[in-house]
Design an enzyme around this catalytic site. Structure first.
Site, PDB file in Angstrom:
ATOM      1  N   GLU A  22       0.850  -1.190   0.000  1.00  0.00           N
ATOM      2  CA  GLU A  22       0.000   0.000   0.000  1.00  0.00           C
ATOM      3  C   GLU A  22       0.886   1.240   0.000  1.00  0.00           C
ATOM      4  O   GLU A  22       2.023   1.209   0.492  1.00  0.00           O
ATOM      5  CB  GLU A  22      -0.904  -0.002   1.249  1.00  0.00           C
ATOM      6  CG  GLU A  22      -1.830   1.201   1.339  1.00  0.00           C
ATOM      7  CD  GLU A  22      -2.942   1.044   2.377  1.00  0.00           C
ATOM      8  OE1 GLU A  22      -2.890   0.082   3.168  1.00  0.00           O
ATOM      9  OE2 GLU A  22      -3.851   1.887   2.386  1.00  0.00           O
ATOM     10  N   ASN A  30     -12.228  -1.277  -1.066  1.00  0.00           N
ATOM     11  CA  ASN A  30     -11.523  -1.791   0.107  1.00  0.00           C
ATOM     12  C   ASN A  30     -12.247  -1.349   1.362  1.00  0.00           C
ATOM     13  O   ASN A  30     -12.518  -0.155   1.548  1.00  0.00           O
ATOM     14  CB  ASN A  30     -10.092  -1.234   0.158  1.00  0.00           C
ATOM     15  CG  ASN A  30      -9.411  -1.567   1.480  1.00  0.00           C
ATOM     16  OD1 ASN A  30      -8.996  -2.698   1.698  1.00  0.00           O
ATOM     17  ND2 ASN A  30      -9.316  -0.578   2.372  1.00  0.00           N
ATOM     18  N   GLU A  31     -12.555  -2.283   2.206  1.00  0.00           N
ATOM     19  CA  GLU A  31     -13.202  -1.971   3.482  1.00  0.00           C
ATOM     20  C   GLU A  31     -14.329  -0.952   3.281  1.00  0.00           C
ATOM     21  O   GLU A  31     -14.366   0.106   3.919  1.00  0.00           O
ATOM     22  CB  GLU A  31     -12.171  -1.516   4.534  1.00  0.00           C
ATOM     23  CG  GLU A  31     -11.156  -2.613   4.814  1.00  0.00           C
ATOM     24  CD  GLU A  31     -10.299  -2.429   6.056  1.00  0.00           C
ATOM     25  OE1 GLU A  31     -10.301  -1.345   6.647  1.00  0.00           O
ATOM     26  OE2 GLU A  31      -9.623  -3.401   6.437  1.00  0.00           O
ATOM     27  N   TYR A  43      -7.157  -8.808  11.416  1.00  0.00           N
ATOM     28  CA  TYR A  43      -5.815  -8.617  11.971  1.00  0.00           C
ATOM     29  C   TYR A  43      -5.719  -9.243  13.359  1.00  0.00           C
ATOM     30  O   TYR A  43      -6.722  -9.397  14.053  1.00  0.00           O
ATOM     31  CB  TYR A  43      -5.487  -7.120  12.060  1.00  0.00           C
ATOM     32  CG  TYR A  43      -5.171  -6.496  10.717  1.00  0.00           C
ATOM     33  CD1 TYR A  43      -3.891  -6.570  10.203  1.00  0.00           C
ATOM     34  CD2 TYR A  43      -6.151  -5.855   9.962  1.00  0.00           C
ATOM     35  CE1 TYR A  43      -3.576  -6.003   8.968  1.00  0.00           C
ATOM     36  CE2 TYR A  43      -5.847  -5.292   8.725  1.00  0.00           C
ATOM     37  CZ  TYR A  43      -4.557  -5.367   8.239  1.00  0.00           C
ATOM     38  OH  TYR A  43      -4.250  -4.820   7.022  1.00  0.00           O
ATOM     39  N   GLU A  55      -6.323  -9.082   3.624  1.00  0.00           N
ATOM     40  CA  GLU A  55      -5.518  -8.385   4.638  1.00  0.00           C
ATOM     41  C   GLU A  55      -5.521  -9.221   5.903  1.00  0.00           C
ATOM     42  O   GLU A  55      -6.595  -9.509   6.455  1.00  0.00           O
ATOM     43  CB  GLU A  55      -6.064  -6.982   4.939  1.00  0.00           C
ATOM     44  CG  GLU A  55      -5.816  -5.991   3.821  1.00  0.00           C
ATOM     45  CD  GLU A  55      -6.151  -4.557   4.196  1.00  0.00           C
ATOM     46  OE1 GLU A  55      -6.081  -4.207   5.392  1.00  0.00           O
ATOM     47  OE2 GLU A  55      -6.509  -3.800   3.274  1.00  0.00           O
ATOM     48  N   GLN A 114       1.969  -6.055   5.702  1.00  0.00           N
ATOM     49  CA  GLN A 114       2.202  -5.758   4.303  1.00  0.00           C
ATOM     50  C   GLN A 114       3.607  -6.190   3.921  1.00  0.00           C
ATOM     51  O   GLN A 114       4.371  -6.586   4.788  1.00  0.00           O
ATOM     52  CB  GLN A 114       1.992  -4.278   4.043  1.00  0.00           C
ATOM     53  CG  GLN A 114       0.564  -3.814   4.323  1.00  0.00           C
ATOM     54  CD  GLN A 114       0.261  -2.395   3.851  1.00  0.00           C
ATOM     55  OE1 GLN A 114       1.061  -1.743   3.203  1.00  0.00           O
ATOM     56  NE2 GLN A 114      -0.922  -1.895   4.214  1.00  0.00           N
TER      57      GLN A 114
END
Ligand code: AHR
Length: 523
Positions: A47, A194-195, A268, A327, A376
């Protein structure tokens, strides 16, 4: 497909008698093949955030740091050794404010913008579509583009796809040619937002579904290029999101109105266990409580995947839609003294254990999980690589991806595992995690993790349907669970040859050191 069966022996067995290692048992059913482990499970995420792109990958062509057309040679070489299959770009939250036209053409004329999500720094757009595609070609991986559905327009997204993938004599394809790329790129993997439930527009799933259907309708498959369409999926345990998308996107599928090929889950692992907490926990200064929480995160991933897949299975029993965990990883506090908006964190043996456990989970669900992208790749969150100017180091997580690459595109094999518990503060986890596969050459690989920070474990394995004559392997461990590689001492956590496995007929005994990851090869 065959399942991986795991028995969790009572916690009381966790503490071995003095002088005796605890034991676990494993039956490897080499004669019970399961799904193919899609190599894209070993995908990565880059990113425009902190020093992931700028400094980590891109240094400008005139940099004294050795580079090829502005892209760091050391980083590319390290990534090639990993056999990185696919890379997601340009975000993340950044993708939802990214306007691709700002990142093409002469670099000195590209407009700058403020990266409002990540530190408020000025983004000069020097790393754009051509540079990303060049990076993918140098690494030897496929691109996975995340389109801007939140602040962009349908036309903008539609034009980007034409610009990248059309071979027509059209204004957009000719503009690409004028910018130095004659032939269209192959862009298979394309995400719509995204999200969208968060930084991508705070949408309700019902609203997102309508947006997806509209944007996807104008995202064309040009001759020679078929998009693999990934919808923004749920955050963690938002099962309603999955249900709505399976009802209102998948169920509308027809040849003329494409549904979705993938549904993207984000989850996460936080050392303290909750986003609400003020601090997430240090990457290096942690006690056993946060060590345990992190490992438990892998178990949480198993639960999340299992439950989202159950919803998908009901709506899509033929498994035409895959789960794309685009992610995942450990998210700690940023390193002291660094810009908190850059999400720069160290990476310890604990991160390696979480990576190994989580990859075992994805492999277990290989019949539905077709891709995963750790967050990432460089200098951000649970990175493979850290850089400091011209210096570069490989993290413990890098070494897990390198050891596990043998599973890419291999066939999952069924296992029965019975392991003692590793307990902390009244909670417990299986102390051993395992996953096995057979590659195209017939070699069988078994990845094993002993999460217990103090106790070795002897694993007694029975090989069913496999007449192996040799076993070899490597082990990743370190003096402490918070051991790290630094620029001054870059080789503290590195895999070494493993001599703890003994083969006798169809019996395999493995002495797993405490806090270790072992990958075995059986021939
Ligand atoms: O990976 C960092 C950020 O985490 C991403 O930009 C966003 O999608 C997620 O919340």
């Amino acid at each position: 497909m065959k399942v991986i069966r795991q028995t969790f022996v009572a916690l009381a067995l966790a503490s071995p008698l003095a002088g005796f290692a605890a034991t676990a048992t494993l039956t490897l059913h080499a004669d019970q093949p399961g799904a193919t482990i899609n190599r894209n499970i070993y995908g990565q995420f880059t990113e425009h955030l902190g020093h992931c792109i700028y400094g980590g990958i891109w240094v400008e062509p005139d940099s004294p740091i050795p580079n090829t057309r502005g892209i760091r040679n050391d980083v590319v070489a390290a990534l090639r050794a990993l056999r990185v299959p696919v890379v997601r770009w340009p975000g993340g939250c950044f993708a939802e404010e990214y306007h691709w036209r700002d990142g093409i053409g002469s670099r000195d004329k590209r407009p700058a913008m403020i990266n409002t999500n990540w530190g408020g720094v000025v983004e000069n757009n020097h790393f754009g579509t051509h540079e990303f595609m060049d990076f993918c070609e140098q690494v030897g991986c496929e691109p996975y583009i995340c389109g801007n559905l939140g602040s962009g327009t349908v036309q903008e997204l539609s034009n980007w796809i034409e610009y990248m993938t059309s071979d027509a004599n059209s204004p957009l394809a000719n503009e690409r040619r004028a910018n130095g790329r004659d032939k269209p790129w192959k862009v298979k993997y394309f995400a719509f937002g995204n999200e969208s439930w968060g930084c991508g527009g705070n949408m309700r799933p019902e609203y997102y579904v309508d947006q997806y259907r509209k944007f996807s309708a104008f995202a064309k498959d040009y001759p020679g290029n078929t998009l693999y369409r990934v919808a923004c999926g749920p955050n963690d345990a938002n099962y309603r999101w999955t249900q709505v998308l399976m009802n209102d996107i998948h169920a509308m599928y027809s040849d003329t109105a494409p549904g979705m090929d993938g549904l993207a889950l984000h989850s996460y692992t936080l050392p303290v266990g909750h986003w609400e907490n003020v601090g997430k926990g240090s990457a290096t200064a942690f006690g056993e409580d946060q060590y345990f929480n992190c490992l438990n995160g892998a178990a949480t991933m198993d639960e999340l995947v299992t439950k989202h897949v159950a919803i998908m299975d009901r709506a899509d029993p033929k498994k035409t839609v895959s789960l794309v965990v685009d992610e995942w990883g450990v998210w700690t506090d940023s390193e002291p003294g660094t810009n908190p908006g850059f999400l720069y964190q160290q990476n310890s043996l604990r991160d390696a254990m979480v990576a190994a456990l989580t990859l075992n989970v994805f492999q277990k669900h290989a019949d539905r999980v077709s891709m995963a992208n750790i967050a990432q790749m460089v200098n951000v969150l649970q990175a493979m690589i850290l850089t400091d100017g011209p210096k570069m180091l490989l993290t413990p997580t890098y070494h897990v991806f390198e050891m596990y690459k043998v599973h890419q595109d291999a066939t999952l094999l069924a296992i029965d595992l019975s392991a003692p518990g590793y307990g902390y503060a009244g909670k417990s986890l299986p102390a051993v995690s395992a996953s096995a596969s057979r590659d195209a050459a017939g070699k069988v690989h078994v990845s094993l993790v002993n999460v217990d920070p103090k106790e070795p474990i002897t694993l007694n394995c029975r090989l069913a349907g496999l007449a192996a004559h040799s076993v070899s392997g490597r082990v990743l461990t370190a003096p402490a669970v918070n051991s790290v590689n630094t620029f001054d001492a870059p080789h503290t956590v590195e895999p070494v040859a493993f001599s703890g496995a003994k083969l006798s007929g169809n019996a395999l005994t493995v002495d797993l050191p405490a806090k270790s990851i072992v990958v075995l090869e059986l021939e």
